[in-house]
Design a protein around this motif. Structure first.
Motif, PDB file in Angstrom:
ATOM      1  N   GLY A 106      -9.927  -3.904  -7.616  1.00 55.02           N
ATOM      2  CA  GLY A 106     -11.071  -4.074  -8.489  1.00 55.02           C
ATOM      3  C   GLY A 106     -11.411  -5.522  -8.734  1.00 55.02           C
ATOM      4  O   GLY A 106     -10.734  -6.450  -8.271  1.00 55.02           O
ATOM      5  N   LEU A 127     -15.161  -3.374 -12.349  1.00 58.64           N
ATOM      6  CA  LEU A 127     -15.529  -2.720 -11.096  1.00 58.64           C
ATOM      7  C   LEU A 127     -14.295  -2.276 -10.319  1.00 58.64           C
ATOM      8  O   LEU A 127     -13.391  -3.072 -10.064  1.00 58.64           O
ATOM      9  CB  LEU A 127     -16.347  -3.705 -10.249  1.00 58.64           C
ATOM     10  CG  LEU A 127     -16.830  -3.230  -8.882  1.00 58.64           C
ATOM     11  CD1 LEU A 127     -17.906  -2.151  -9.045  1.00 58.64           C
ATOM     12  CD2 LEU A 127     -17.375  -4.402  -8.080  1.00 58.64           C
ATOM     13  N   ILE A 129     -12.848  -0.972  -6.672  1.00 57.30           N
ATOM     14  CA  ILE A 129     -13.217  -1.103  -5.261  1.00 57.30           C
ATOM     15  C   ILE A 129     -12.194  -0.354  -4.412  1.00 57.30           C
ATOM     16  O   ILE A 129     -11.004  -0.660  -4.449  1.00 57.30           O
ATOM     17  CB  ILE A 129     -13.262  -2.583  -4.822  1.00 57.30           C
ATOM     18  CG1 ILE A 129     -14.206  -3.385  -5.712  1.00 57.30           C
ATOM     19  CG2 ILE A 129     -13.663  -2.696  -3.349  1.00 57.30           C
ATOM     20  CD1 ILE A 129     -14.141  -4.885  -5.499  1.00 57.30           C
ATOM     21  N   ASP A 130     -12.680   0.625  -3.654  1.00 56.73           N
ATOM     22  CA  ASP A 130     -11.836   1.357  -2.706  1.00 56.73           C
ATOM     23  C   ASP A 130     -12.339   1.002  -1.310  1.00 56.73           C
ATOM     24  O   ASP A 130     -13.470   1.332  -0.958  1.00 56.73           O
ATOM     25  CB  ASP A 130     -11.934   2.858  -2.962  1.00 56.73           C
ATOM     26  CG  ASP A 130     -11.150   3.660  -1.950  1.00 56.73           C
ATOM     27  OD1 ASP A 130      -9.945   3.397  -1.791  1.00 56.73           O
ATOM     28  OD2 ASP A 130     -11.744   4.545  -1.299  1.00 56.73           O
ATOM     29  N   SER A 131     -11.499   0.320  -0.533  1.00 58.00           N
ATOM     30  CA  SER A 131     -11.962  -0.218   0.747  1.00 58.00           C
ATOM     31  C   SER A 131     -10.897  -0.046   1.815  1.00 58.00           C
ATOM     32  O   SER A 131      -9.724   0.199   1.503  1.00 58.00           O
ATOM     33  CB  SER A 131     -12.292  -1.709   0.592  1.00 58.00           C
ATOM     34  OG  SER A 131     -11.119  -2.426   0.284  1.00 58.00           O
ATOM     35  N   TRP A 145     -16.724   1.559   2.235  1.00 53.27           N
ATOM     36  CA  TRP A 145     -16.446   0.829   1.000  1.00 53.27           C
ATOM     37  C   TRP A 145     -17.034   1.640  -0.153  1.00 53.27           C
ATOM     38  O   TRP A 145     -18.211   2.024  -0.119  1.00 53.27           O
ATOM     39  CB  TRP A 145     -17.076  -0.562   1.041  1.00 53.27           C
ATOM     40  CG  TRP A 145     -16.377  -1.502   1.968  1.00 53.27           C
ATOM     41  CD1 TRP A 145     -16.304  -1.426   3.329  1.00 53.27           C
ATOM     42  CD2 TRP A 145     -15.638  -2.665   1.592  1.00 53.27           C
ATOM     43  NE1 TRP A 145     -15.573  -2.467   3.832  1.00 53.27           N
ATOM     44  CE2 TRP A 145     -15.155  -3.248   2.787  1.00 53.27           C
ATOM     45  CE3 TRP A 145     -15.346  -3.267   0.379  1.00 53.27           C
ATOM     46  CZ2 TRP A 145     -14.389  -4.411   2.792  1.00 53.27           C
ATOM     47  CZ3 TRP A 145     -14.591  -4.429   0.385  1.00 53.27           C
ATOM     48  CH2 TRP A 145     -14.119  -4.988   1.579  1.00 53.27           C
ATOM     49  N   ASN A 146     -16.224   1.886  -1.182  1.00 53.60           N
ATOM     50  CA  ASN A 146     -16.655   2.692  -2.315  1.00 53.60           C
ATOM     51  C   ASN A 146     -16.430   1.907  -3.609  1.00 53.60           C
ATOM     52  O   ASN A 146     -15.439   1.196  -3.741  1.00 53.60           O
ATOM     53  CB  ASN A 146     -15.855   4.001  -2.359  1.00 53.60           C
ATOM     54  CG  ASN A 146     -15.871   4.712  -1.025  1.00 53.60           C
ATOM     55  OD1 ASN A 146     -16.921   5.059  -0.509  1.00 53.60           O
ATOM     56  ND2 ASN A 146     -14.703   4.908  -0.431  1.00 53.60           N
ATOM     57  N   PHE A 147     -17.354   2.093  -4.559  1.00 60.50           N
ATOM     58  CA  PHE A 147     -17.297   1.337  -5.814  1.00 60.50           C
ATOM     59  C   PHE A 147     -17.378   2.283  -6.994  1.00 60.50           C
ATOM     60  O   PHE A 147     -17.929   3.380  -6.901  1.00 60.50           O
ATOM     61  CB  PHE A 147     -18.437   0.317  -5.867  1.00 60.50           C
ATOM     62  CG  PHE A 147     -18.419  -0.658  -4.719  1.00 60.50           C
ATOM     63  CD1 PHE A 147     -17.630  -1.792  -4.778  1.00 60.50           C
ATOM     64  CD2 PHE A 147     -19.166  -0.424  -3.570  1.00 60.50           C
ATOM     65  CE1 PHE A 147     -17.591  -2.688  -3.727  1.00 60.50           C
ATOM     66  CE2 PHE A 147     -19.132  -1.304  -2.507  1.00 60.50           C
ATOM     67  CZ  PHE A 147     -18.344  -2.446  -2.579  1.00 60.50           C
ATOM     68  N   ALA A 178     -13.557   5.610  -7.886  1.00 61.74           N
ATOM     69  CA  ALA A 178     -14.518   5.106  -6.904  1.00 61.74           C
ATOM     70  C   ALA A 178     -15.424   6.277  -6.491  1.00 61.74           C
ATOM     71  O   ALA A 178     -14.933   7.373  -6.192  1.00 61.74           O
ATOM     72  CB  ALA A 178     -13.803   4.539  -5.696  1.00 61.74           C
TER      73      ALA A 178
END
Length: 200
Positions: A106, A127, A129-131, A145-147, A178
């Motif tokens: 994040g 935020l 962040i899943d990446s 990429w997911n937020f 995410a």
């Protein structure tokens, strides 16, 4: 009579010297023990922990945890006074998902406060962040990429200080969600323990 006066002056001089010496030593000890925290902060953390992933598709649930290593885990900030800092934290943890390495982390605005001289607490909301892990990106596979949003709390203890460098031991708890394509989502619960390397 002169001998008595001379002995008296020598004793007074010795007492005065001892008094001044003890004051000087006490001042030096105080300066060394009191941490001077001011200006900008930079910190990175090395460690490991556990991560539980759950998604709306039911592929993984919180019932199963996996070991994780911390990467990257960075903190940038500024001291408002010698006990309070505003920071941006970037927690990150590598995990396995469908035979691929991914990173759940994040970008979290946060506040750090020293409750005692060496013990601090730290927390924020921001935020998620899943990446993909940068070393495991493949074309059309594991490249999404997911937020979303995440909350983080941590606590640490300063073990060693020299000038503007501090080594601490810390633990961190992150809970994030995410958003995936459509209305799907992926939740993560992370617990870490690590060594922090800080510069003020």
């Amino acid at each position: 009579m002169k001998s008595i006066r001379k002995q008296f002056l020598i004793k007074i001089a010795c007492v005065a010297l001892a008094f001044v010496s003890s004051k000087t030593v006490a001042q030096n000890t105080k300066q060394e023990s009191a941490t001077q925290r001011a200006g900008f902060i930079f910190e990175f953390t090395l460690g490991g922990g556990l991560i539980s992933i759950e998604d709306s598709a039911g592929m993984q649930t919180f019932n199963e945890s996996q070991g994780t290593f911390v990467f990257p885990d960075l903190k940038l900030g500024y001291m408002l006074n010698d006990r309070l800092a505003i920071t941006i934290s970037m927690p990150g943890n590598i995990y396995k998902f469908q035979d691929n390495d991914r990173n759940f982390g994040g970008l979290i605005p946060s506040v750090q406060y020293w409750v005692k001289e060496k013990w601090w607490i730290h927390g924020g909301y921001g935020l998620a962040i899943d990446s993909p892990a940068l070393y495991d990106i493949k074309d059309n596979i594991n490249d999404d990429w997911n937020f979303g949003h995440a909350i983080m709390i941590s606590s640490g203890y300063d073990l060693y200080k020299k000038k503007n460098f501090v080594l601490n031991v810390q633990s961190k708890l992150v809970l994030g969600r995410a958003n995936l394509e459509g209305d799907a989502y992926r939740d993560a619960l992370i617990f870490n323990v690590g060594l922090g390397f800080s510069w003020f």
